[in-house]
Design an enzyme around this catalytic site. Structure first.
Site, short mmCIF file in Angstrom:
data_model
loop_
_atom_site.label_atom_id
_atom_site.label_comp_id
_atom_site.label_asym_id
_atom_site.label_seq_id
_atom_site.Cartn_x
_atom_site.Cartn_y
_atom_site.Cartn_z
N TYR A 84 -12.16 9.44 -11.54
CA TYR A 84 -12.70 8.15 -11.07
C TYR A 84 -11.74 7.51 -10.07
O TYR A 84 -11.47 6.32 -10.10
CB TYR A 84 -12.94 7.23 -12.27
CG TYR A 84 -13.99 6.16 -12.00
CD1 TYR A 84 -15.34 6.49 -11.96
CD2 TYR A 84 -13.63 4.84 -11.80
CE1 TYR A 84 -16.30 5.52 -11.72
CE2 TYR A 84 -14.58 3.86 -11.56
CZ TYR A 84 -15.91 4.21 -11.51
OH TYR A 84 -16.86 3.25 -11.27
N GLN A 122 -12.70 8.81 -4.19
CA GLN A 122 -14.08 9.24 -3.98
C GLN A 122 -14.91 9.10 -5.24
O GLN A 122 -16.07 8.71 -5.19
CB GLN A 122 -14.10 10.70 -3.50
CG GLN A 122 -13.67 10.91 -2.06
CD GLN A 122 -14.64 10.34 -1.05
OE1 GLN A 122 -15.82 10.17 -1.31
NE2 GLN A 122 -14.12 10.03 0.13
N ARG A 177 -9.56 10.12 -18.21
CA ARG A 177 -8.84 9.62 -19.37
C ARG A 177 -9.11 8.13 -19.52
O ARG A 177 -8.80 7.35 -18.60
CB ARG A 177 -7.34 9.87 -19.22
CG ARG A 177 -6.90 11.28 -19.45
CD ARG A 177 -5.40 11.42 -19.72
NE ARG A 177 -4.61 10.25 -19.43
CZ ARG A 177 -3.97 10.03 -18.27
NH1 ARG A 177 -4.07 10.89 -17.27
NH2 ARG A 177 -3.24 8.94 -18.10
N SER A 218 -6.14 5.62 -18.80
CA SER A 218 -5.49 5.57 -17.48
C SER A 218 -6.04 4.40 -16.67
O SER A 218 -7.05 3.78 -17.04
CB SER A 218 -5.75 6.88 -16.72
OG SER A 218 -7.12 6.96 -16.36
N GLN A 257 -6.81 20.91 -9.28
CA GLN A 257 -8.09 21.54 -9.62
C GLN A 257 -7.98 22.93 -10.23
O GLN A 257 -8.68 23.22 -11.22
CB GLN A 257 -9.01 21.56 -8.40
CG GLN A 257 -9.58 20.20 -8.05
CD GLN A 257 -10.59 20.25 -6.92
OE1 GLN A 257 -11.27 21.27 -6.72
NE2 GLN A 257 -10.68 19.17 -6.16
N HIS A 275 -14.44 18.51 -0.95
CA HIS A 275 -13.57 19.12 0.06
C HIS A 275 -13.53 20.61 -0.25
O HIS A 275 -13.56 21.01 -1.42
CB HIS A 275 -12.17 18.50 0.00
CG HIS A 275 -11.16 19.14 0.92
ND1 HIS A 275 -11.42 19.40 2.25
CD2 HIS A 275 -9.89 19.55 0.70
CE1 HIS A 275 -10.34 19.95 2.81
NE2 HIS A 275 -9.40 20.06 1.88
N ASP A 319 -10.72 19.82 8.64
CA ASP A 319 -10.18 18.66 7.94
C ASP A 319 -8.66 18.78 7.81
O ASP A 319 -7.92 17.82 8.10
CB ASP A 319 -10.82 18.55 6.55
CG ASP A 319 -10.46 17.26 5.84
OD1 ASP A 319 -10.91 16.19 6.29
OD2 ASP A 319 -9.75 17.30 4.82
N GLU A 341 -5.85 16.31 9.76
CA GLU A 341 -4.84 15.57 8.99
C GLU A 341 -3.42 15.91 9.46
O GLU A 341 -2.59 15.02 9.64
CB GLU A 341 -4.94 15.93 7.50
CG GLU A 341 -6.19 15.41 6.81
CD GLU A 341 -6.42 16.06 5.45
OE1 GLU A 341 -7.34 15.61 4.75
OE2 GLU A 341 -5.70 17.02 5.10
#
Length: 337
Positions: free
Chosen positions: A28, A31, A51, A54, A89, A111, A194, A198
């Site tokens: 959360y 994005q 969590r 958090s 991830q 992404h 992308d 960056e």
């Protein structure tokens, strides 16, 4: 030859692909909060994995969600949208996502890095799609609330059910992307462009240019405050003009003196040698060398990352900026300790 660009709007990208389905948002953060709230307000059933204790978990609770574990969310959902940091991830996927990715579910990325560079091992009997808004999460949220949206990329990596694109477009519509336009691309093109943007222009290139300009002026004896205004503060003024109307509008808006300096001196800063280094960086991205380097850096505890970050945090341009921004009440200054 490149495929002709196809842009989907609300007439093609409808919510039908998510009708009667449950969407899980994993994480959360930037994005995640935007996708969760926008989809829910578009009439989609949304659950959140985070969590509860958090900061982001507490934020989700304040927004009316009941955060659950990742395994429970993956089991309950038809579309699993992963908004977790790239470097986290692979480990979380192997432990908490993969065992519950059953036949017919859809894995959603924001992404392409982990999918494109095969850092996670995805099963063959699921759909794999991406919706990547071309803007930070707070903008995805604020534009949606205003009745608009931000341009968004859509890609299908694997279509097991035959409905992958339909599902992805419904997701894009649900966050507001179809209001601005959803552009069809691939995981490869999104990921590589992308990363390049960056590293070479938006973050890496601009940060290095700002520091070098500031150092050149202060080393020549000019006050750091003057150097800050010229090399940092006014960047926004120029970027806003480019954002509105491209380089041509920016040049139309500045003085003839500034325009002549731009056209004649700019190429002396970004030279053929600079472009050669850009191509080298692009090659590191395309071959996966950068992705492997970043994952190895993360596994080692980020020693180089932390060293470089801390050095830049105390760079004179940052010290000067922190002092000057306290005087600029109108800019809503943000300071990170």
């Amino acid at each position: 030859m490149a495929e002709p660009l196809h842009v989907f709007y609300e007439n093609e990208a409808t919510l039908e692909g998510l009708q009667g389905k449950t969407v899980a948002i994993l994480g959360y953060g930037s994005q995640g909060h935007a996708h969760a709230q926008n989809l829910r307000e578009s009439g989609v059933k949304v659950i959140v994995a985070n969590r509860p204790d958090s900061a982001n978990g507490k934020l989700a609770i304040s927004h009316g969600f009941t955060p659950m574990s990742i395994p429970d969310a993956v089991k309950a959902a038809d579309l699993i949208i992963v908004t977790l940091p790239d470097e986290l991830q692979p480990e979380i996927y192997a432990k908490d996502i993969k065992p519950y990715l059953t036949n017919g579910k859809t894995f959603g990325a924001t992404h392409g890095l982990n999918v494109h560079f095969k850092l996670i091992e995805l099963p063959k009997d699921i759909d794999i799609v991406m919706i990547a808004p071309k803007g930070p999460g707070h903008l995805v949220r604020s534009e949606f609330v205003k009745g608009g949206g931000v341009p968004t990329l859509v890609a299908v990596h694997q279509d097991s059910t035959g409905n992958a694109l339909k599902t992805a477009l419904a997701w894009g519509n649900g966050i507001g992307g179809a209001r601005a336009g959803i552009i069809k691309t691939t995981f490869k093109d999104e990921c590589e462009t992308d990363l390049f943007g960056e590293q070479v222009v938006l973050c890496g290139g601009l940060s290095a240019l700002i520091k070098a300009g500031f150092e050149t002026l202060t080393e020549a004896g000019y006050p750091p405050e003057m150097a800050y205004f010229e090399c940092v503060h006014e960047v926004k003024l120029i970027v806003d003009l480019i954002y509105q109307g491209g380089l041509n509008y920016m040049r139309y808006s500045i003085s003839n003196t500034a325009e002549y300096g731009d056209l004649t001196r700019g190429p002396r800063i970004v030279t053929a040698e600079t472009k050669k280094e850009m191509k080298k960086i692009l090659d590191e991205i395309q071959t996966g060398a950068f992705a492997r380097e970043w994952m190895a850096e993360h596994k080692a505890g980020k020693p180089l990352f932390n060293k470089l970050y801390n050095a830049d945090k105390d760079h004179p341009v940052e010290v000067t900026g922190r002092r000057l921004r306290k005087m600029m009440k109108w800019i809503n200054a943000k300071e990170i300790s």
